[in-house]
Design a protein around this motif. Structure first.
Motif, PDB file in Angstrom:
ATOM      1  N   GLY A 108       0.806  -1.206   0.000  1.00 19.97           N
ATOM      2  CA  GLY A 108       0.000   0.000   0.000  1.00 19.97           C
ATOM      3  C   GLY A 108       0.841   1.258   0.000  1.00 19.97           C
ATOM      4  N   VAL A 118      -7.341  -0.086  -6.237  1.00 23.32           N
ATOM      5  CA  VAL A 118      -6.882  -1.356  -5.685  1.00 23.32           C
ATOM      6  C   VAL A 118      -6.630  -2.347  -6.810  1.00 23.32           C
ATOM      7  N   LYS A 143      -9.650  -6.086  -4.543  1.00 21.59           N
ATOM      8  CA  LYS A 143     -11.054  -5.664  -4.653  1.00 21.59           C
ATOM      9  C   LYS A 143     -11.982  -6.840  -4.358  1.00 21.59           C
ATOM     10  N   ILE A 161     -13.461   2.836  -3.040  1.00 21.73           N
ATOM     11  CA  ILE A 161     -12.726   2.301  -4.192  1.00 21.73           C
ATOM     12  C   ILE A 161     -13.219   3.009  -5.450  1.00 21.73           C
ATOM     13  N   PHE A 166      -2.715  -1.526  -3.195  1.00 27.54           N
ATOM     14  CA  PHE A 166      -3.614  -0.377  -3.316  1.00 27.54           C
ATOM     15  C   PHE A 166      -2.801   0.908  -3.280  1.00 27.54           C
TER      16      PHE A 166
END
Length: 777
Positions: free
Chosen positions: A95, A122, A127, A146, A163
């Motif tokens: 991330g 993402v 997801k 998202i 992400f």
């Protein structure tokens, strides 16, 4: 002239393969499937280097947090990047927080636009996880909306969890590597990795051990239906063909099966390639586009497989006399000779022995010698096994009817039985050698920690803005957290400015202090001087009652430091240091919160150790969620007792992935081979049933025909595998230690695969055991 004759005869054999009626089609299909399975794995192997290179290039292209560089100045083309990764059930979730500082800020690979604050893009796999019930706890940690998905160029694998989320409060701090300012993605100063000779050796041996069984399977597959084929060739002798022409026609039949196998193998590979995007083996995934075989290696496979089919067929017919009235192979064959079979493993040992004792400090291993030596030892298994099977079964005699039927069949065709188990024997021998090598080298590439996992399993460092008391209370209230040990840690000095001496200081409640020292008694307001720590203890005079010491003393910048004085109390107590949950022995002073002077909190930083409920699988996830609610920039660290180096771990993971593919090939090829053997014995089985033989007796005889050669093959594989493993360990200058548990597990896996294949072949066996199988059209 000879070339024209060869091509004409090979072409005739190919036509016979396609125009030989149901028998010819069945034999060619079995050969094509067997060869096709081997070709599939060969093509996958030739694509592995490209897949590894593609994963590495993608990782390099998205590099952002580059450490040890001076901070970059803000500009229209700069981007602030912050570390925001986490973990979920032992899977890493990559991330990043993004904060563009101008219209020309670089976009990460695979991202079409920057997410705003409260938004994130993402990976497709993340997801799916966040939208499923399984990802509920992770969703609490990643609540942003998202707004898109990361495209393939921004990911190293189809199942990677990753992400990017938007931010508006990132700040670059000197010496604090969690936030960086960049003007492009990619490592600005890539440094080539130094190669470790031992790891290069390990990689080479892994490839040889995984590919050798494939070659053995292909060689066995082109000989499917050999006995029926030879009887057909006798008819050609009757109409006028000579011995050489007959053998070339037989080679043409094998060539047709091998070419069909290439086509099937290519189809199987394309199917496997498309399915690869949905598979995650040992946390390694790829995109189908990664699995593109090297053109040169693919061409080598396309040429080598048909050539091997022709050579194997000619070699197999060297001892067969095909006459117009029959095939002289039903008579008892001459005893196999041992001397030349021993030359192969001895030659392999001869090639490897000059490199014994080199280790990693004597330069690179000669890769040609390693390749030749390992191949000769493994090929030695295929050469020795027919002799071992023939020698042993010739001495077997008395027993029940099923036993005698099996032994008699093995005595008549021990070579066929040995060929069927050659692949599994080679695979087990190589696996045992690799297990020994990995076990022997594990200590060199494993770092053991001093963490005491019986007292705590996670730890976290608190940022300055998170008070220790609040963090401790929140973690104590977290589901799955049984105990919390919270400490403020820092240093205390003998002067307000430019101290001459300093000592470590730890502030915590009595329960937590008892995890780091043996205390005579403790209540809030007590102070302790610690003896027996790992670091230097307090300088002489610092622990003297009445001495004035300073928290956060000035080292040059008065605007940052606000020193707070503390006087050593007259009733300061003595304590003996013990190992804390991280294995460290503290020194200096221990203070309870009531003994801490006003203003001293600026000079200390908070740390918490967490003891989790070991029976709750989600306990680490609850702790991570609490950390994010508190505002911690990173997850609490999950403690481990040991950690292997990444390169060694990657090779080991590659071995497991490859071994899984080879085991699948072993099972499929053995099943095809078993079905081919049963098909050839159809009339014999029907005859025995017609004469009143019980089905149970015939079934047991077929099982014995499989079990005897498998047992002998596994015994030989264990011997060769232990020998090869010992030599490889000596080459790396490691002591020879046999991991018997691994040896037995590898042997058991090989036997288990054979057992499964045998059970799968029972339904067609029962179907063949009918008297109407004697009917002939």
């Amino acid at each position: 002239m000879k070339a024209r004759q060869w091509s004409r005869d090979l072409g005739m054999g190919a036509r016979f393969a396609f125009a030989g009626g149901r028998e010819g089609w069945t034999r060619m299909l079995l050969t094509a499937v067997g060869v096709g399975l081997g070709v599939t794995l060969l093509l996958i192997t030739t694509a592995v280097p490209n897949a590894l290179a593609a994963r590495h290039d993608r990782e390099e292209a998205r590099t952002d947090l580059t450490y040890n560089n001076p901070p970059m100045r803000k500009a229209d083309d700069t981007l602030m990047v912050g570390e925001a990764g986490t973990a979920f059930h032992d899977k890493n979730v990559r991330g990043r927080e993004l904060q563009p500082e101008g219209p020309e800020a670089p976009l990460p690979p695979g991202v079409s636009r920057f997410p705003g604050a409260g938004e994130m893009v993402v990976s497709p796999a993340l997801k799916r996880l966040l939208e499923s019930g399984e990802g509920k706890l992770l969703r609490e940690r990643l609540p942003d909306r998202i707004v898109g998905t990361i495209a393939e160029p921004g990911l190293i694998g189809s199942q990677e969890l990753a992400f990017y989320r938007g931010a508006d409060d990132l700040v670059v701090k000197a010496g604090y590597g969690l936030v960086a300012r960049i003007d492009r993605f990619g490592d600005p100063h890539p440094t080539p990795e130094k190669t470790d000779p031992v790891l290069v050796l390990l990689t080479l041996v892994v490839f040889l051990v995984l590919l050798m069984p494939v070659g053995v399977f292909i060689a066995a597959a082109v000989r499917f239906g050999g006995e029926r084929r030879d009887r057909r060739l006798a008819a050609l002798r009757l109409v006028g063909s000579d011995t050489r022409m007959t053998r070339r026609i037989a080679a043409g039949e094998a060539l047709a099966g091998a070419v069909a196998g290439l086509v099937l193998g290519t189809v199987f590979f394309l199917i496997a390639r498309d399915m690869a995007g949905s598979v995650d083996l040992f946390d390694v995934s790829v995109f189908p586009s990664y699995l593109t075989p090297s053109p040169l290696l693919a061409l080598l496979v396309a040429v080598a497989v048909p050539a091997a089919a022709v050579l194997v067929t000619l070699f197999a017919l060297r001892g067969v006399v095909i006459e117009p009235l029959g095939v002289v192979r039903t008579a008892k064959p001459p005893r196999r000779r041992l001397w030349w079979r021993l030359l192969l493993p001895l030659g392999g040992l001869g090639l490897l022995s000059p490199m014994i004792g080199k280790g990693r400090h004597s330069g690179e291993f000669n890769q040609y010698q390693v390749t030749g030596g390992v191949l000769l030892l493994l090929v030695g298994v295929t050469a020795l096994l027919p002799w071992v099977v023939e020698t042993v079964v010739s001495r077997l005699d008395s027993g029940g009817v099923a036993w005698q039927l099996a032994v008699r069949r093995l005595q008549l065709s021990s070579g066929t039985a040995a060929r069927m188990v050659n692949g599994i024997a080679v695979a087990v021998a190589g696996a045992i050698a690799l297990q020994m090598l990995f076990s022997g080298l594990a200590g060199q590439y494993t770092r053991h920690s001093a963490n005491d996992l019986t007292r705590a399993q996670m730890g976290a460092t608190l940022p300055d803005e998170v008070p220790l008391a609040r963090a401790a209370a929140d973690f104590k209230a977290t589901k799955g957290v049984e105990k919390v040990y919270a400490y403020d840690e820092g240093f205390i000095s003998d002067r307000r400015e430019f101290a001459e001496y300093s000592a470590q200081v730890t502030i915590a409640d009595c329960a937590s202090l008892r995890q780091v020292a043996s205390l005579p008694s403790c209540e809030d307001g007590d102070s302790f001087v610690v003896r027996g720590g790992d670091d230097d203890e307090a300088a002489p005079g610092m622990s003297k009652p009445g001495s004035t010491l300073w928290f956060d003393s000035i080292d040059g910048d008065e605007f940052v430091h606000r020193p707070a004085p503390w006087t050593v109390p007259a009733d300061v107590k003595q304590a003996r240091s013990i190992k804390d949950p991280t294995g460290y022995k503290r020194s200096g002073f221990l203070l309870t919160p009531g003994a801490l002077p006003s203003g001293a909190a600026r000079g200390v930083s908070g740390h918490v150790y967490l003891a989790l409920d070991q029976g709750m699988a989600d306990a680490p996830e609850y702790a991570r969620n609490t950390a994010r609610r508190l505002g911690l920039p990173t997850d609490p660290t999950a403690w481990v007792s040991s950690k292997r180096t990444d390169t060694y771990d990657s090779i080991r993971t590659g071995l497991f992935v490859g071994a899984a593919c080879v085991l699948a090939l072993i099972g499929a090829s053995l099943l095809v081979s078993q079905l081919e053997q049963l098909r050839e014995r159809r009339k014999l089985l029907s005859s025995l049933i017609a004469f009143g033989t019980r089905r149970r007796t015939l079934t047991l005889s077929v099982l014995w025909q499989t079990a005897i050669p498998i047992g002998l093959g596994l015994a030989l594989a264990t011997t060769v595998g232990l020998t090869l493993g010992a030599v490889l360990l000596k080459m790396t200058d490691e002591p020879v230690v046999v991991d018997w548990e691994s040896v037995l597990s590898m042997t058991g896996i090989g036997a288990g695969v054979v057992l499964v294949v045998t059970l799968l072949s029972l339904p067609p066996l029962l179907k063949l055991m009918r008297p109407d199988g004697l009917r002939t059209e």
